[in-house]
Design a protein around this motif. Structure first.
Motif, PDB file in Angstrom:
ATOM      1  N   THR A  16       0.710  -1.318  -0.046  1.00  0.00           N
ATOM      2  CA  THR A  16      -0.048  -0.063   0.138  1.00  0.00           C
ATOM      3  C   THR A  16       0.887   1.397  -0.255  1.00  0.00           C
ATOM      4  N   ARG A  88     -12.403   6.322  -5.860  1.00  0.00           N
ATOM      5  CA  ARG A  88     -11.780   7.140  -4.840  1.00  0.00           C
ATOM      6  C   ARG A  88     -12.209   8.533  -4.515  1.00  0.00           C
ATOM      7  N   ARG A  93     -15.783   7.418   2.509  1.00  0.00           N
ATOM      8  CA  ARG A  93     -14.272   7.054   3.118  1.00  0.00           C
ATOM      9  C   ARG A  93     -13.882   5.717   2.883  1.00  0.00           C
ATOM     10  N   GLU A  94     -14.935   4.616   3.320  1.00  0.00           N
ATOM     11  CA  GLU A  94     -14.674   3.094   3.388  1.00  0.00           C
ATOM     12  C   GLU A  94     -14.435   2.793   1.935  1.00  0.00           C
ATOM     13  N   ARG A  97     -10.991   4.236   0.619  1.00  0.00           N
ATOM     14  CA  ARG A  97      -9.942   3.476   1.081  1.00  0.00           C
ATOM     15  C   ARG A  97      -9.718   2.111   0.364  1.00  0.00           C
ATOM     16  N   GLU A 100      -8.118   2.333  -2.921  1.00  0.00           N
ATOM     17  CA  GLU A 100      -6.780   2.334  -2.789  1.00  0.00           C
ATOM     18  C   GLU A 100      -5.914   0.882  -2.432  1.00  0.00           C
ATOM     19  N   THR A 101      -6.614   0.065  -1.450  1.00  0.00           N
ATOM     20  CA  THR A 101      -5.953  -1.003  -1.533  1.00  0.00           C
ATOM     21  C   THR A 101      -6.098  -1.915  -2.265  1.00  0.00           C
TER      22      THR A 101
END
Length: 235
Positions: A16, A88, A93-94, A97, A100-101
């Motif tokens: 990450t 994104r 927010r969840e 994220r 991103e992962t």
């Protein structure tokens, strides 16, 4: 924490964070000592991970033994970068994220040449201001959709009239300017579209409508397509 769990956490952190990442940063992110990071890096290398770098410089995950290698065309990589970039920006927010992962996991399985193409993709998403967070908790809303739980909502319509309804939540749709919850309204026994920014309260009743979500969603989508075709034919 068990050593296996610690190694998996370190591996995910290496996927990450921007590389090279120092042992100090890895220790901060994973909650262990720097000495433990040094030992665990060697443990991952022994297990098959290719990790470049050394003490004082930083580490870079070159080849991830935990994920199978994947091959994408350059255009497929551009599509992934563009799609995850949109999530994104547009997601809560969840969800942001998770994008991103997911990008980190996907790129970790690519050969080095394709990793560079992903990091330096031609297509990018840029939007100066993120969307406002809705009042309703989005992770909760996704969960009740997945688990097919009956939902009680307080809804404020376009004329500022407030109503309470019980619904079967089926799907969340991202439009250009609004988030829409597709649902079956229990009171009207009909499909409805609810703007999520107009839902002021949402609570699960504890009742289930499983296993109806998937067939109902197919029916709802077919109905929307038929309505759109009828409108087009009438023009």
């Amino acid at each position: 924490m068990a050593r296996s769990d610690r190694l998996l956490r370190l591996l995910q952190t290496l996927r990450t964070l921007p590389s090279p990442v120092t042992a100090e940063r890895l220790a901060e992110e994973t909650g262990v000592s720097i000495r433990t990071i040094y030992r665990d890096i060697e443990g991952l290398r022994a297990a098959g991970a290719t990790i470049d770098g050394e003490t004082g410089f930083g580490y870079r995950l070159v080849e991830d033994m935990a994920l199978p290698p994947q091959t994408f065309t350059r255009t497929e990589i551009e599509a992934l970068v563009l799609g995850l970039g949109e999530v994104r920006h547009a997601g809560d927010r969840e969800l942001a994220r998770a994008a991103e992962t997911a990008f980190a996991k996907i790129t970790a399985t690519l050969p080095e040449r394709l990793q560079l193409q992903a990091v330096h993709a031609v297509n990018r998403i840029y939007k100066p201001s993120p969307p406002a967070e809705p009042a309703v908790d989005m992770p909760f809303l996704r969960r009740v959709c997945w688990e097919e739980q009956v939902l009680r909502i307080v809804y404020i319509d376009g004329e500022r009239q407030q109503t309470e309804r019980e619904i079967w939540p089926l799907s969340i749709v991202y439009l250009e300017r609004a988030l829409i919850l597709l649902a079956r309204c229990c009171e009207r026994n009909a499909f409805r579209r609810f703007r999520i920014d107009r839902i002021s309260e949402a609570t699960a009743t504890g009742e289930s409508f499983r296993p109806h979500r998937v067939p109902l969603l197919r029916e709802f989508v077919a109905q929307m397509i038929a309505e759109e075709e009828a409108r087009t034919a009438a023009q």
